[in-house]
Design a protein around this motif. Structure first.
Motif, mmCIF file in Angstrom:
data_model
loop_
_atom_site.group_PDB
_atom_site.id
_atom_site.type_symbol
_atom_site.label_atom_id
_atom_site.label_comp_id
_atom_site.label_asym_id
_atom_site.label_seq_id
_atom_site.Cartn_x
_atom_site.Cartn_y
_atom_site.Cartn_z
ATOM 1 N N PRO A 31 0.837 -1.204 0.000
ATOM 2 C CA PRO A 31 0.000 0.000 0.000
ATOM 3 C C PRO A 31 0.872 1.254 0.000
ATOM 4 O O PRO A 31 1.933 1.288 0.616
ATOM 5 C CB PRO A 31 -0.784 -0.116 1.309
ATOM 6 C CG PRO A 31 0.024 -1.002 2.176
ATOM 7 C CD PRO A 31 0.777 -1.928 1.259
ATOM 8 N N GLU A 32 0.418 2.245 -0.733
ATOM 9 C CA GLU A 32 1.083 3.542 -0.677
ATOM 10 C C GLU A 32 0.770 4.146 0.679
ATOM 11 O O GLU A 32 -0.366 4.078 1.151
ATOM 12 C CB GLU A 32 0.552 4.459 -1.772
ATOM 13 C CG GLU A 32 1.172 5.829 -1.734
ATOM 14 C CD GLU A 32 0.585 6.785 -2.756
ATOM 15 O OE1 GLU A 32 0.861 7.993 -2.639
ATOM 16 O OE2 GLU A 32 -0.151 6.333 -3.645
ATOM 17 N N ILE A 33 1.769 4.703 1.326
ATOM 18 C CA ILE A 33 1.568 5.309 2.637
ATOM 19 C C ILE A 33 0.919 6.675 2.456
ATOM 20 O O ILE A 33 1.463 7.551 1.788
ATOM 21 C CB ILE A 33 2.900 5.428 3.413
ATOM 22 C CG1 ILE A 33 3.544 4.058 3.599
ATOM 23 C CG2 ILE A 33 2.686 6.128 4.747
ATOM 24 C CD1 ILE A 33 2.699 3.057 4.357
ATOM 25 N N ILE A 34 -0.238 6.806 3.050
ATOM 26 C CA ILE A 34 -0.984 8.059 3.011
ATOM 27 C C ILE A 34 -0.776 8.751 4.353
ATOM 28 O O ILE A 34 -1.026 8.158 5.399
ATOM 29 C CB ILE A 34 -2.487 7.799 2.788
ATOM 30 C CG1 ILE A 34 -2.693 7.101 1.444
ATOM 31 C CG2 ILE A 34 -3.287 9.083 2.887
ATOM 32 C CD1 ILE A 34 -4.055 6.473 1.291
ATOM 33 N N VAL A 35 -0.306 9.967 4.312
ATOM 34 C CA VAL A 35 -0.135 10.751 5.537
ATOM 35 C C VAL A 35 -1.387 11.601 5.711
ATOM 36 O O VAL A 35 -1.670 12.476 4.891
ATOM 37 C CB VAL A 35 1.130 11.627 5.476
ATOM 38 C CG1 VAL A 35 1.284 12.431 6.762
ATOM 39 C CG2 VAL A 35 2.367 10.769 5.221
#
Length: 193
Positions: A31-35
């Motif tokens: 998963p792309e890390i979403i901040v």
């Protein structure tokens, strides 16, 4: 057969390690890390030698509170953007931990002033002894070693664990920044009883 055994026992050279990482990335979509734009407080009460301490730090809202059934893990938040709660099965998590792996690393630091094998190491002063990045079982762990509860829990860490496939990526840098912000906000206060 030799190359297979090298891979099996972790004796691969850098080109082979890159091939393995590429295959792993292809087979498992990370998963792309979403901040998230906000944060929430994570807090626990810990017993010290003669008093109880209220421990708190801020965690990015992409990490959600989760219950751990492991005695050595507390203040667990797992990467679960968009969820109300996290799960202890999640691969990416932030927590306070007292674990044999970190215990050995902290012990090595106390004896030698450094940590061999760490891919990143920086000595600190005050409540945090140092911050480092190490291989942690099948993952990577970036953490701050700390003396909790006025040193009563002196082999503790505040860390983030994540899959090795994030190594060297922008997403890894996001996770490191999230933990740095948690460490900056870390507080512990004795509770009057």
């Amino acid at each position: 057969m030799g190359k297979f055994l090298d891979k099996l026992f972790g004796r691969a050279d850098n080109s082979t390690k890159n091939e393995i990482r590429d295959v792993q990335k292809d087979n498992k979509k990370l998963p792309e890390i979403i901040v998230a734009p906000g944060s929430h407080i994570c807090e626990e009460d810990w017993d010290g030698e003669n008093k109880v301490y209220h421990i708190s730090f801020w965690v990015n809202d992409s990490f959600r509170p989760a219950k751990s059934h492991a005695a050595e893990v507390t203040a667990l938040s797992t990467y679960s953007p968009g969820s109300e709660y996290g799960s202890e099965e999640d691969d990416i998590y932030i927590c306070i931990m007292i674990d044999a792996g970190e215990y050995d690393v902290i012990d090595e630091f106390k004896e030698m002033g450094t940590v061999e094998g760490a891919s990143y190491f920086q000595k600190l002063t005050g409540q945090f002894l140092f911050k480092a990045r190490i291989k942690y079982y099948d993952s990577l762990m970036y953490f701050y070693a700390l003396n909790m509860c006025d040193g009563f829990w002196d082999y503790s860490i505040l860390g983030v664990s994540y899959p090795m496939e994030y190594d060297g990526t922008e997403d890894e840098q996001k996770l490191i920044k999230i933990l740095d912000q948690a460490a900056e906000s870390y507080k512990e206060e004795p509770i009057d009883e």
